[in-house]
Design an enzyme around this catalytic site. Structure first.
Site, PDB file in Angstrom:
ATOM      1  N   LYS A  75     -21.061 -37.132  -6.909  1.00  0.00           N
ATOM      2  CA  LYS A  75     -21.578 -35.947  -7.569  1.00  0.00           C
ATOM      3  C   LYS A  75     -23.062 -36.111  -7.897  1.00  0.00           C
ATOM      4  O   LYS A  75     -23.780 -35.136  -8.085  1.00  0.00           O
ATOM      5  CB  LYS A  75     -20.829 -35.717  -8.896  1.00  0.00           C
ATOM      6  CG  LYS A  75     -19.352 -35.523  -8.740  1.00  0.00           C
ATOM      7  CD  LYS A  75     -18.706 -35.551 -10.153  1.00  0.00           C
ATOM      8  CE  LYS A  75     -17.211 -35.726 -10.069  1.00  0.00           C
ATOM      9  NZ  LYS A  75     -16.628 -36.074 -11.345  1.00  0.00           N
ATOM     10  N   GLY A  76     -23.500 -37.347  -8.014  1.00  0.00           N
ATOM     11  CA  GLY A  76     -24.837 -37.623  -8.544  1.00  0.00           C
ATOM     12  C   GLY A  76     -25.985 -36.968  -7.792  1.00  0.00           C
ATOM     13  O   GLY A  76     -26.996 -36.608  -8.386  1.00  0.00           O
ATOM     14  N   GLU A 133     -29.011 -38.812  -1.334  1.00  0.00           N
ATOM     15  CA  GLU A 133     -28.306 -39.605  -2.343  1.00  0.00           C
ATOM     16  C   GLU A 133     -29.192 -39.724  -3.581  1.00  0.00           C
ATOM     17  O   GLU A 133     -30.428 -39.718  -3.466  1.00  0.00           O
ATOM     18  CB  GLU A 133     -27.996 -40.974  -1.707  1.00  0.00           C
ATOM     19  CG  GLU A 133     -27.438 -42.035  -2.594  1.00  0.00           C
ATOM     20  CD  GLU A 133     -26.032 -41.773  -3.109  1.00  0.00           C
ATOM     21  OE1 GLU A 133     -25.834 -40.720  -3.742  1.00  0.00           O
ATOM     22  OE2 GLU A 133     -25.159 -42.634  -2.924  1.00  0.00           O
ATOM     23  N   ASP A 134     -28.585 -39.835  -4.739  1.00  0.00           N
ATOM     24  CA  ASP A 134     -29.384 -39.951  -5.957  1.00  0.00           C
ATOM     25  C   ASP A 134     -29.974 -41.341  -6.155  1.00  0.00           C
ATOM     26  O   ASP A 134     -31.130 -41.497  -6.492  1.00  0.00           O
ATOM     27  CB  ASP A 134     -28.570 -39.535  -7.192  1.00  0.00           C
ATOM     28  CG  ASP A 134     -27.257 -40.290  -7.303  1.00  0.00           C
ATOM     29  OD1 ASP A 134     -26.896 -41.010  -6.351  1.00  0.00           O
ATOM     30  OD2 ASP A 134     -26.587 -40.161  -8.336  1.00  0.00           O
ATOM     31  N   ASP A 137     -28.226 -48.662  -5.536  1.00  0.00           N
ATOM     32  CA  ASP A 137     -28.148 -49.765  -6.504  1.00  0.00           C
ATOM     33  C   ASP A 137     -27.776 -51.025  -5.725  1.00  0.00           C
ATOM     34  O   ASP A 137     -28.637 -51.699  -5.169  1.00  0.00           O
ATOM     35  CB  ASP A 137     -27.106 -49.395  -7.565  1.00  0.00           C
ATOM     36  CG  ASP A 137     -27.144 -50.330  -8.759  1.00  0.00           C
ATOM     37  OD1 ASP A 137     -27.637 -51.459  -8.613  1.00  0.00           O
ATOM     38  OD2 ASP A 137     -26.681 -49.958  -9.851  1.00  0.00           O
ATOM     39  N   LYS A 164     -33.465 -49.212  -6.925  1.00  0.00           N
ATOM     40  CA  LYS A 164     -33.703 -50.306  -7.875  1.00  0.00           C
ATOM     41  C   LYS A 164     -34.322 -51.529  -7.201  1.00  0.00           C
ATOM     42  O   LYS A 164     -34.612 -52.522  -7.858  1.00  0.00           O
ATOM     43  CB  LYS A 164     -32.390 -50.702  -8.543  1.00  0.00           C
ATOM     44  CG  LYS A 164     -31.907 -49.708  -9.593  1.00  0.00           C
ATOM     45  CD  LYS A 164     -30.762 -50.310 -10.371  1.00  0.00           C
ATOM     46  CE  LYS A 164     -30.241 -49.325 -11.400  1.00  0.00           C
ATOM     47  NZ  LYS A 164     -29.012 -49.815 -12.044  1.00  0.00           N
ATOM     48  N   PHE A 183     -29.805 -49.275 -16.427  1.00  0.00           N
ATOM     49  CA  PHE A 183     -28.792 -48.275 -16.084  1.00  0.00           C
ATOM     50  C   PHE A 183     -29.340 -46.903 -16.462  1.00  0.00           C
ATOM     51  O   PHE A 183     -29.695 -46.661 -17.616  1.00  0.00           O
ATOM     52  CB  PHE A 183     -27.475 -48.558 -16.807  1.00  0.00           C
ATOM     53  CG  PHE A 183     -26.316 -47.834 -16.174  1.00  0.00           C
ATOM     54  CD1 PHE A 183     -25.542 -48.451 -15.202  1.00  0.00           C
ATOM     55  CD2 PHE A 183     -26.023 -46.513 -16.519  1.00  0.00           C
ATOM     56  CE1 PHE A 183     -24.487 -47.777 -14.583  1.00  0.00           C
ATOM     57  CE2 PHE A 183     -24.973 -45.827 -15.914  1.00  0.00           C
ATOM     58  CZ  PHE A 183     -24.206 -46.454 -14.945  1.00  0.00           C
ATOM     59  N   VAL A 184     -29.414 -46.025 -15.471  1.00  0.00           N
ATOM     60  CA  VAL A 184     -30.034 -44.716 -15.707  1.00  0.00           C
ATOM     61  C   VAL A 184     -29.025 -43.570 -15.636  1.00  0.00           C
ATOM     62  O   VAL A 184     -27.978 -43.683 -14.998  1.00  0.00           O
ATOM     63  CB  VAL A 184     -31.191 -44.439 -14.713  1.00  0.00           C
ATOM     64  CG1 VAL A 184     -32.395 -45.307 -15.022  1.00  0.00           C
ATOM     65  CG2 VAL A 184     -30.742 -44.612 -13.270  1.00  0.00           C
ATOM     66  N   ASP A 190     -24.722 -40.011 -14.029  1.00  0.00           N
ATOM     67  CA  ASP A 190     -23.909 -40.068 -15.253  1.00  0.00           C
ATOM     68  C   ASP A 190     -23.647 -41.497 -15.703  1.00  0.00           C
ATOM     69  O   ASP A 190     -23.827 -42.445 -14.958  1.00  0.00           O
ATOM     70  CB  ASP A 190     -22.553 -39.414 -14.998  1.00  0.00           C
ATOM     71  CG  ASP A 190     -21.619 -40.314 -14.204  1.00  0.00           C
ATOM     72  OD1 ASP A 190     -22.062 -40.871 -13.174  1.00  0.00           O
ATOM     73  OD2 ASP A 190     -20.464 -40.493 -14.617  1.00  0.00           O
ATOM     74  N   ARG A 196     -25.333 -35.813 -16.980  1.00  0.00           N
ATOM     75  CA  ARG A 196     -25.725 -35.277 -15.668  1.00  0.00           C
ATOM     76  C   ARG A 196     -26.672 -34.085 -15.814  1.00  0.00           C
ATOM     77  O   ARG A 196     -27.536 -33.862 -14.982  1.00  0.00           O
ATOM     78  CB  ARG A 196     -24.492 -34.832 -14.874  1.00  0.00           C
ATOM     79  CG  ARG A 196     -23.599 -35.977 -14.413  1.00  0.00           C
ATOM     80  CD  ARG A 196     -22.684 -35.515 -13.302  1.00  0.00           C
ATOM     81  NE  ARG A 196     -21.514 -36.353 -13.135  1.00  0.00           N
ATOM     82  CZ  ARG A 196     -21.447 -37.397 -12.306  1.00  0.00           C
ATOM     83  NH1 ARG A 196     -22.486 -37.738 -11.599  1.00  0.00           N
ATOM     84  NH2 ARG A 196     -20.340 -38.095 -12.195  1.00  0.00           N
TER      85      ARG A 196
END
Ligand code: PRP
Length: 211
Positions: A75-76, A133-134, A137, A164, A183-184, A190, A196
């Site tokens: 969903k990001g 993609e958001d 990581d 990152k 962590f963002v 989220d 979100r």
């Protein structure tokens, strides 16, 4: 004190304290989230400026194509993709199409489960494909998707808003921001389903995160 950024024409390296535009006020965390959010890392203005530049980069790379099939990882990636695709259509001659891939690896944790669940992967098609993609990581999600989608497309590129700098064995063609190893949340991202809807990228307080 946030660092002021003026050049958005290439990947922006975000320092620990965060970034803002010259004309934006020093960003503050909304009162309702003060206990959970440590600071604002990337302001709304900086997101807008970099996404406009990213759309130009992408259209220059895909120049002379008629149609671009954009696949958004839910969903990001939803808010980023919505802004990026509109910028692409507004600023270039490329016609965009849009579809979604639902994918999850983090659940309610702050650590990747290492297992990526995919839904709807067999119908993907298109000659010119952009995967949106958001965040990258560990890179596990992107690696799986690139292998599955890339093999069917004539021209395939990946665009990620945040990186990152941890994932070494995935190649990303377009990166919005390189961020510190925190962590963002916000702007589609989220933690346990929250944050979100925030218009900026924020840093979640360490003490909140489950191992
Ligand atoms: C997050 C994020 C990426 C992925 C990145 O998704 O949106 O898809 O993790 O992590 P990786 O590089 O370590 O694989 P998540 O599983 O939290 O699902 P969501 O987008 O629905 O929140």
């Amino acid at each position: 004190m946030h660092t002021i950024v003026t050049n958005f024409s290439r990947k922006v390296i975000v320092p620990e304290e965060g970034i803002k535009l010259k004309n934006e006020p020093e960003p503050v965390v909304r009162k309702k989230y003060e206990q959970e959010i440590d600071r604002i890392l990337i302001t709304k203005g900086c997101l807008e400026a970099r996404i406009t530049a990213l759309a130009l980069e992408i259209s220059a790379t895909f120049k002379r194509i008629k149609e671009l099939d954009c696949y958004v990882i839910l969903k990001g990636g939803m808010f980023f993709a919505a802004d990026l695709i509109r910028a692409l259509d507004e600023q270039s001659d490329i016609r965009t199409k849009l579809d979604f891939i639902k994918c999850s690896s983090y659940g309610n944790s702050s650590k990747s489960s290492g297992k990526v669940d995919l839904y709807k992967i067999d119908e993907l098609q298109g000659e010119n494909v952009l995967l949106i993609e958001d965040i990258v990581d560990t890179g596990k999600t992107l690696k799986i998707l690139q292998e599955m989608i890339g093999k069917n497309a004539k021209r395939f590129k990946t665009c990620v808003l945040l990186d990152k700098g941890i994932a070494k064995d995935v190649q990303v063609d377009f990166v919005g921001f390189q961020i510190p190893r925190v962590f963002v949340g916000g702007y589609g991202l989220d933690y346990a389903g929250h944050y979100r809807g925030l218009p900026e990228i924020v840093v979640i307080r360490k003490e909140l995160l489950k191992k």
